[in-house]
Motif scaffolding. Structure first.
Motif, mmCIF file in Angstrom:
data_model
loop_
_atom_site.group_PDB
_atom_site.id
_atom_site.type_symbol
_atom_site.label_atom_id
_atom_site.label_comp_id
_atom_site.label_asym_id
_atom_site.label_seq_id
_atom_site.Cartn_x
_atom_site.Cartn_y
_atom_site.Cartn_z
ATOM 1 N N PRO A 139 0.773 -1.223 -0.012
ATOM 2 C CA PRO A 139 -0.078 0.142 -0.046
ATOM 3 C C PRO A 139 0.785 1.365 -0.067
ATOM 4 O O PRO A 139 1.859 1.327 0.554
ATOM 5 C CB PRO A 139 -0.652 -0.053 1.414
ATOM 6 N N ASP A 140 0.520 2.405 -0.960
ATOM 7 C CA ASP A 140 1.237 3.548 -0.840
ATOM 8 C C ASP A 140 1.368 4.142 0.277
ATOM 9 O O ASP A 140 2.996 4.306 0.733
ATOM 10 C CB ASP A 140 0.532 4.572 -1.863
ATOM 11 N N GLU A 141 0.578 4.248 1.663
ATOM 12 C CA GLU A 141 1.138 4.878 2.789
ATOM 13 C C GLU A 141 2.126 3.974 3.366
ATOM 14 O O GLU A 141 2.940 4.395 4.073
ATOM 15 C CB GLU A 141 -0.166 5.020 3.502
ATOM 16 N N MET A 142 2.020 2.650 3.286
ATOM 17 C CA MET A 142 2.964 1.960 4.107
ATOM 18 C C MET A 142 4.504 2.099 3.440
ATOM 19 O O MET A 142 5.453 2.225 4.043
ATOM 20 C CB MET A 142 2.503 0.361 4.069
ATOM 21 N N ARG A 143 4.331 1.949 2.509
ATOM 22 C CA ARG A 143 5.706 2.224 1.575
ATOM 23 C C ARG A 143 6.454 3.436 1.820
ATOM 24 O O ARG A 143 7.505 3.769 2.182
ATOM 25 C CB ARG A 143 5.475 1.925 -0.084
ATOM 26 N N GLU A 144 5.552 4.682 1.790
ATOM 27 C CA GLU A 144 6.206 5.994 1.781
ATOM 28 C C GLU A 144 6.458 6.299 3.156
ATOM 29 O O GLU A 144 7.423 6.969 3.323
ATOM 30 C CB GLU A 144 5.113 6.891 0.917
ATOM 31 N N ARG B 175 4.489 13.081 -0.350
ATOM 32 C CA ARG B 175 4.900 12.104 -1.008
ATOM 33 C C ARG B 175 3.755 11.275 -1.839
ATOM 34 O O ARG B 175 3.642 10.810 -2.828
ATOM 35 C CB ARG B 175 5.734 10.971 -0.491
ATOM 36 N N LEU B 176 2.399 11.396 -0.943
ATOM 37 C CA LEU B 176 1.453 10.361 -1.413
ATOM 38 C C LEU B 176 0.626 10.954 -2.440
ATOM 39 O O LEU B 176 0.018 10.453 -3.352
ATOM 40 C CB LEU B 176 0.365 10.155 -0.077
ATOM 41 N N ALA B 177 0.928 12.221 -2.694
ATOM 42 C CA ALA B 177 0.117 13.174 -3.632
ATOM 43 C C ALA B 177 0.909 13.148 -4.806
ATOM 44 O O ALA B 177 0.359 13.786 -5.835
ATOM 45 C CB ALA B 177 -0.436 14.532 -3.121
ATOM 46 N N ASN B 178 1.909 12.943 -4.855
ATOM 47 C CA ASN B 178 2.890 12.877 -5.980
ATOM 48 C C ASN B 178 3.651 11.553 -6.246
ATOM 49 O O ASN B 178 4.872 11.720 -6.773
ATOM 50 C CB ASN B 178 3.880 14.016 -5.685
ATOM 51 N N ILE B 179 3.084 10.449 -6.255
ATOM 52 C CA ILE B 179 3.586 9.415 -6.533
ATOM 53 C C ILE B 179 3.864 9.036 -8.199
ATOM 54 O O ILE B 179 2.760 9.146 -8.981
ATOM 55 C CB ILE B 179 2.565 8.095 -5.996
ATOM 56 N N ALA C 93 7.695 4.102 5.377
ATOM 57 C CA ALA C 93 8.957 3.154 5.326
ATOM 58 C C ALA C 93 10.033 4.222 5.011
ATOM 59 O O ALA C 93 11.014 4.368 5.474
ATOM 60 C CB ALA C 93 8.806 1.929 4.938
ATOM 61 N N VAL C 94 9.964 4.878 3.705
ATOM 62 C CA VAL C 94 10.869 5.659 3.218
ATOM 63 C C VAL C 94 11.340 7.040 4.033
ATOM 64 O O VAL C 94 12.341 7.275 4.499
ATOM 65 C CB VAL C 94 10.546 6.212 1.715
ATOM 66 N N LEU C 95 10.246 7.453 4.548
ATOM 67 C CA LEU C 95 10.506 8.711 5.437
ATOM 68 C C LEU C 95 10.920 8.394 6.760
ATOM 69 O O LEU C 95 11.779 9.092 7.413
ATOM 70 C CB LEU C 95 9.195 9.413 5.658
#
Length: 272
Positions: A143-148, A173-177, A150-152
């Protein structure tokens, strides 16, 4: 005054402000959201030109492969279209790779160079944790939120965990994948860049090197090596900041950039 948005031969550009022109180039897999907390601070002193690399933001994707020199040529193409002959340039992370290529390519046009959390190719620099194409594709399975998030967690200073600022960066980040194909092309372009040495000793323009003192992705030693290799350079550590220092400490970074471009060296050395 609002941001003037335009598209120049497929490259998405935003311009605002008056004064010396400052081109801002974003990092790996990122669009101009990298400058979200800096752009208005900088545009009070400069004509800020935000450039989205190929396939990032609203820029058109590249039909074929490219290297980072091609992205530097895109910047020159934009500046030609804007009739801006000379300018300052700032790049963060991979944006610093492009900015240094641009400075070597067009030294007669670049007035000064600002490198944030960046490095160069060759054996003298520390090896980064490699971002492989397989890892990029595997990451897209989550899921996008989980991945992003983790990056942060790996690139934002722990002081900011659970804060409004952390959540703001996550929302950016989520608004600009970006499209995954565009990211994979950047992976290959970065690999080519890091495999060879640049002639950094040929950079004669004033250079400001910025790094978060706690950067876990591009360690500060990389900035120290840049400083040794670039003759007319200054190195400033941003305290209690990680790889996203330009968002974590935007007020301080804007102040340093202002003083570097508009003031004398002695005005900003005390900020180290």
């Amino acid at each position: 005054m609002n941001w003037n948005k335009m598209n120049i031969e497929g490259i998405s550009v935003k311009v605002k402000g008056h004064g010396p022109s400052l081109v801002c180039i974003s990092g790996f897999g990122c669009s101009d959201w990298n400058y979200d907390l800096l752009k208005n601070l900088l545009s009070s002193s400069f004509q800020v030109v935000l450039i989205n690399n190929r396939g990032m933001g609203e820029s058109a994707p590249s039909e074929g492969e490219f290297d980072l020199k091609d992205l530097a040529r895109d910047v020159l193409k934009v500046m030609n279209a804007l009739s801006i002959s000379k300018f300052h340039v700032m790049g963060v992370s991979m944006g610093g790779f492009i900015a240094s290529e641009l400075t070597l390519m067009a030294p007669h046009r670049v007035l000064s160079l600002i490198l944030g959390c960046s490095l160069s190719g060759g054996e003298d620099f520390p090896k980064l944790q490699k971002i492989t194409e397989e890892a990029i594709l595997k990451g897209r399975e989550f899921p996008d939120e989980m991945r992003e998030s983790a990056v942060l967690n790996a690139t934002v200073h722990p002081d900011f965990f659970g804060t409004d600022l952390f959540n703001h960066i996550l929302k950016l980040r989520l608004a600009n994948i970006p499209d995954v194909d565009a990211v994979l092309k950047q992976v290959r372009a970065v690999d080519l860049f890091l495999a060879r040495e640049q002639n950094l000793h040929e950079i004669e323009k004033p250079v400001l090197i910025l790094t978060g003192d706690s950067d876990r992705f591009v360690p500060p030693v990389a900035s120290e090596i840049l400083h040794k290799k670039i003759p007319n350079s200054q190195l400033i550590y941003i305290e209690r900041a990680d790889h996203h220092f330009f968002l974590e400490r935007a007020d301080k970074v804007a102040s340093i950039v202002n003083q570097f471009i508009l003031g004398e060296k002695d005005d900003y050395q005390h900020l180290t």
